[in-house]
Design a protein around this motif. Structure first.
Motif, mmCIF file in Angstrom:
data_model
loop_
_atom_site.group_PDB
_atom_site.id
_atom_site.type_symbol
_atom_site.label_atom_id
_atom_site.label_comp_id
_atom_site.label_asym_id
_atom_site.label_seq_id
_atom_site.Cartn_x
_atom_site.Cartn_y
_atom_site.Cartn_z
ATOM 1 N N GLN A 1 -3.601 9.955 3.288
ATOM 2 C CA GLN A 1 -3.483 9.276 4.193
ATOM 3 C C GLN A 1 -2.625 8.800 4.080
ATOM 4 O O GLN A 1 -1.349 8.562 4.091
ATOM 5 C CB GLN A 1 -4.978 9.112 4.594
ATOM 6 N N SER B 1 1.298 10.063 4.856
ATOM 7 C CA SER B 1 1.873 10.381 5.908
ATOM 8 C C SER B 1 2.050 8.809 6.126
ATOM 9 O O SER B 1 2.143 8.621 8.081
ATOM 10 C CB SER B 1 0.674 10.894 6.901
ATOM 11 N N ARG B 2 1.602 7.510 5.771
ATOM 12 C CA ARG B 2 2.177 6.302 6.434
ATOM 13 C C ARG B 2 3.377 5.735 5.893
ATOM 14 O O ARG B 2 3.817 6.320 4.507
ATOM 15 C CB ARG B 2 0.581 5.654 6.269
#
Lengths: 181, 159
Positions: free
Chosen positions: A22, A25-26
């Protein structure tokens, strides 16, 4: 029971991998703006083209507009400029905030590359920029017809960004039209 | 040995001096200067996010240091300065975030983790202790007889 215990490390790994994936993709440099749903801060700054005249927050009343923070020293602004010209040609009102710049350089820039701004003011000391929570350029705010900030984008506005921002812009224009009826 | 330690200490001192941006105009009193150092130390530069305001040499950090100096000279409290920054740049700017609903995890998770670790440790120790106790209990009569039989079986020459 003993066999189940063997799966504990795998479980821990999977949870960790999920969090790390996660994280990929941030964008950690993205900051949520505190000013969303708040009015543009009060200011009074000289018009870039006509320095004797002062512009204030009233300039955002009456039409949906973009507030674009730019400077001739800002490389990304150079990349962004042609798209702003295109938006202006489509009829989008763009208010320019010339951030920590030299007037002569700014005027030359507008002459060479075209002027997409319906109005431009100078924030030479960067005081309004601090009130706006600006930390770099370019930054672009979407301001509704009542002068309330609705959206903020840090970085270059291009076609990809405008896909989302433009949808929001059209919504706000529709809202204004509904209110006027 | 002590010599190389001294060299190391000197080197570290030189490094820390190099990281802090040198400010040309100190504030009007030593008390303000001290508060200014604390505030710029505890606030994060929004542009270069892993530096505090004191260490960053980005233009926005210099501007924000200027704002903090101005606010301090105006007689604002540390809390006022923090509010000023949070109102513009969000909770993000504070390296020491306020205790509020969305920071509860941040504040209490480390202590909770330590407690959890201690609990696991206690359970593991107790488990092993109980097993050791069971193992050292004397055999009852029946078990003793079984043991003897097994031992005798292993020595065919004597039977």
């Amino acid at each position: 029971m003993k066999n189940l215990k063997l799966f504990i490390p795998l479980g821990i790994f999977l949870v960790l991998a999920l969090f790390l994936y996660q994280g990929l993709s941030r964008d950690p440099s993205e900051l949520p703006s505190v000013l969303i749903s708040r009015p543009v801060p009060d200011f009074s700054l000289p018009d870039l083209l006509n320095p004797d005249q002062h512009i204030d927050q009233a300039v955002f009343q009456g039409q949906v507009s973009l507030l674009n923070v730019w400077g001739t020293w800002c490389v990304a602004c150079r990349v962004e400029h042609p798209f702003l010209v295109e938006l202006a040609n489509q009829g989008v009102a763009i208010v320019g905030m010339n951030y920590k710049d030299e007037r002569a350089a700014a005027l030359q820039w507008l002459e060479e590359k075209g002027d997409p701004y319906s109005i431009n003011f100078e924030d030479k000391e960067g005081r309004l920029a601090i009130d706006l929570g600006v930390f770099g350029a370019p930054e672009t705010y979407l301001v509704d017809h009542q002068g309330i900030i609705q959206y903020k984008h840090v970085g270059v506005v291009d076609e990809q960004v405008w896909a989302q921002m433009g949808a929001r812009y059209r919504e706000l224009v529709a809202d204004q039209a509904k209110g006027a009826q | 040995m002590t010599c190389s330690c001294r060299v190391l200490a000197l080197w570290l001192l030189a490094c820390s001096a190099a990281f802090a941006v040198i400010e040309t105009e100190p504030l009007s009193s030593d008390e303000l200067n001290a508060r200014y150092r604390v505030l710029t130390d505890e606030m994060r530069c929004p542009k270069c996010q892993n530096q505090n305001l004191a260490e960053s040499d980005s233009p926005i950090a210099a501007d924000l240091r200027g704002e903090i100096r101005r606010l301090l000279e105006e007689g604002k409290s540390n809390a006022d300065v923090a509010d000023f920054m949070v109102a513009r740049y969000g909770d993000f700017v504070l390296y020491r975030p306020a205790l509020q609903q969305n920071t509860l995890v941040l504040w209490f998770a480390p202590a909770a983790m330590v407690l959890l670790g201690l609990l696991v440790l206690v359970l593991v120790i107790r488990y092993h202790r109980r097993r050791d106790n069971q193992a050292s209990q004397p055999l009852n009569r029946e078990e003793q007889q079984q043991l003897n039989a097994l031992l005798n079986n292993d020595k065919p020459g004597e039977s």
